[in-house]
Structure formats: C-alpha cells, structure tokens
Design a protein around this motif. Sequence first.
Motif, short mmCIF file in Angstrom:
data_model
loop_
_atom_site.label_atom_id
_atom_site.label_comp_id
_atom_site.label_asym_id
_atom_site.label_seq_id
_atom_site.Cartn_x
_atom_site.Cartn_y
_atom_site.Cartn_z
N ILE A 1 9.55 -2.35 -5.33
CA ILE A 1 8.20 -2.79 -5.45
C ILE A 1 7.58 -1.99 -6.58
N VAL B 1 0.94 -1.11 -0.16
CA VAL B 1 -0.03 -0.03 0.16
C VAL B 1 0.81 1.26 -0.01
N HIS B 2 2.26 1.14 -0.04
CA HIS B 2 3.24 2.20 -0.44
C HIS B 2 3.28 3.07 0.72
#
Length: 454
Positions: free
Chosen positions: A58, A32-33
């Motif tokens: 990612i 979800v950064h």
Amino acid sequence: MNDHFAHSPPESPSPPANPGQAVDFDLFLQCVHCGLCTSACPTFSELGDENDGPRGRIYLMRLVAEGRLGLDDRVRRHLDLCLDCRGCETACPSGVHYGRLIEPFRLAVEQSDRRLVRRFDWFRNLILLRLFPYANRVRLAMKPVRWAQRLGLYEAAERLGLFKLIPGRLGQMVTLVGPPVDPGPKLPKFLAAVGRRRARVAFFVGCVADAMFRHTHWATLRVLQENGCDVLIPAGQGCCGAIHYHAGDSEGARELADQNVHAFDLDELDAVVVNHGGCGAMLKEYVVHWKDDRQAARRRFVAKVKDVNEFLDQLGPIRPTGRIEAVAAYQDACHLGHAQKIREAPRRLLAQIPGLTLCELPETEICCGSAGTYNLNQPEMSGRLIRRKLENVLSTGAQIVLASNAGCLLQIGREVRQQGLPLAVMHPMDLLALSYRGQQPEIPLTAKRRARRP
Ligand code: SF4
Ligand code: SF4
C-alpha cells in the motif's frame, strides 16, 4: 458459453500517465500502517519482507501515486508477487479495501507502460483472452490431453517429468489438467424443483468451470433441486470477465459483464446462483469496476447474485440423508472467504451430511497459491504455498479436501497427484449431491507413486 460474443481485445481508453491516479486516493488514507494485516499475508509470511506484505505494498502504491517513487522493476516485482487473495482485507481492523487499491492500480500499470509487451504476449492474447473465457474452445483444446490421459500417456509423461520440457506458463497449465471425469450431459435450460417449490433461481455457468467442472455444475443443480428450487439456465450468459479484467483488458471484461447482466430476466428470479468463488466475487464486483451509465442495471443484477453456499444457507437447507463416513477438511477459497466474506455457510451445509467429520484446516485463511492465473505467472511462490497448504491438510488426517472454487480445486488436485497423496479433492456441492443421492465419494485408499514436478 457463446463464442459469438468473442471479440478482439480492444485497447482501453487512454491510460493515466501515473497508474496511481486510477485509484481513489482516499482509499490509501484509510490505511493507518498498523501492520495487523502482515501476518495474514502469504507472501510476507513466506519471505518476511515488508515490501511483500500489504502494508508495504500500500505504501509503495501510494508513493507512486504521489509521484514520489517511480514504477521501476523492483516496485513492480513486489506488486506482481501479490496474489490479490485479500487475506489482508479480512485481517484489517480499519476496513481497508486492498482489492480496490491493487486491482485498478495493476490495470492501469498494464495499460500504461506495457502496451508493446502485451501486443506480443501470445499467451495472454491467445490463451487467456481467446481460449479460457469460452467453454467450447477449452473443451476442444483439451481433447488431445484427454486422449493422452485415456491412453495412459499423460500419466507416464507426468511421472517421467516430461512436462518440464514445455516452457513457461504453457507447461504449468498442462499439469493442472485433472484426470477425466464424466461431465454429464449438456446443461438443460430448466430443471424443476423436487417436491414443494421454495424458490426460482437462475444458474451462472461460467467458462473454465463449465469446461472442466461440469460434473460439479450437475451436482450443484441437483442440490438446488433437492432444496426445492426451480432452476433456469439462461442462454446468452458467458464468462464472468475476471480473466479479462485481471489480464488488463477492462473493456473486454466490461463487455462480458454487460452480456451477463442482459442474459438474466431478474424479475422472475429469487437469485442468480454461482458455485465458484472467483466467478461469484467478480459478478458481485461489477458495481465497483466501472463507472458509466450502465451501473444501475449492473447494481440490479448484483443484488440478486448469490454464492450457492450463501443461498442455500439463507434458504434453510433440507437435510440430506445419505451417510458419508469420512473426514473432510474445508479450504476457504480466497474469493469466497476474503472477497465475499462467506465462511460459515459452507461449513453449516457440510455439517448437515450424516456421518461426515468436518475438521478445521490450520491456516485455512492462507491462499493455496492458485489465485486466478498466479500459479501460471509465479510458479515458485505458488509452489511454496500449495506445499504449505497440503502439509496443513495432512496434519488434520482428512481424506477429502473441499473447496468452492475451480482454481483451488485444480491447484490442490495437481499437488495431490504430484505427491501421490491418498486424498479426494471435491467441491462441497459434489459431496452434498452424493449424500442426497445416498452415494459414496471415491476416496483413494493408498498413496500413489509420486509424479515429477514440472
Ligand atoms: S491495511 Fe489495515 S491492517 Fe494493514 S497496515 Fe493498513 S490499516 Fe493496518
Ligand atoms: S492480497 Fe494477499 S498477497 Fe496481496 S498483500 Fe493482501 S494478503 Fe498479501
């Protein structure tokens, strides 16, 4: 262990055109950064570049998988600089399996656009794939180094910085070889428990670990015996396959995996015990690396694999009685701590040694820079990380550094020699075995003259 299983590195089945297709896309979506992993990443903390941290990597891999970014040299550099230490997995609250993203991605990259490079990469094809995974070959190849060490030539060359003249990965590799230690005799097929039998286990021997750390194998076997274990050491087992897998030869790794799965008679065993974190992580990941009709057998095998610290902690260790009055720092090997989530078990075992003061190492979760063959491929970053590690060790006042992995022991050992530090570098089983036998570790009392770095 068995050279007759040696094979030519085969080419893998046709690689996907886009390496991102080798990764389950849902794994990208788990991220979800939030960035909570970045401070746990050694390369981010050294360089401060988002692209050299897990969140950035990612994102880069996802863009490549979506076809929105080409796999150019810049992207590649950021991915190559990742240690695959999995520190980000430990830090991630969303449970992102970073290793399951980077490993198949790297494998697909290796297999897709570097076929020509790989064909002529003599170090990969000869040293990594045909030498390292076979203990007898490693022992043979080390003979000249051992002679040079006995004659004092190795130490002189190290002090004068002559290893700098050996180029590239070979030069790095030569400097990793530690001083000769009595390895003890060849491992037997069976060792009986001391006292009442509490378990029947098999021991995983491995390759480099057997060639360079047989004394640690013996220490591990003795600790298992002291804890009431009958130990079988089955013939027919070999390298865990990690070297092949991380060098892009998935088929070679799969052959070794299946050789190991068949070497152990699981019905008669309580556990297959392994004493080096890197090998243990690979053995346990046999269930995720391939998807074929042999998965059921691999799953049965993996269910029995236990790291020795994990196994003894679960069995309930028999307290050793030999006092060791020393200060020790335990370094969490990444593939034990992050990949296998085994952190407390070794500490609990070591705490059983009478007289030992076990201190917590600052930044123990940060990789020492060994990371498989990373220290050969990325010496600059690897050097930064091991110097940082040793600064942390020295800040504790420890006399002994402990790590449950061959790569860490070699990497830390080299830096200790090069800095001339008065530190003993050992596997926890080495120290436990001494305590069971009422013996003392050899701890250097004074600093030595520094060797020149390669
Ligand atoms: S990997 Fe985990 S911690 Fe890192 S950015 Fe993604 S969700 Fe956050
Ligand atoms: S595996 Fe290690 S080096 Fe790679 S992104 Fe994660 S924390 Fe950073």
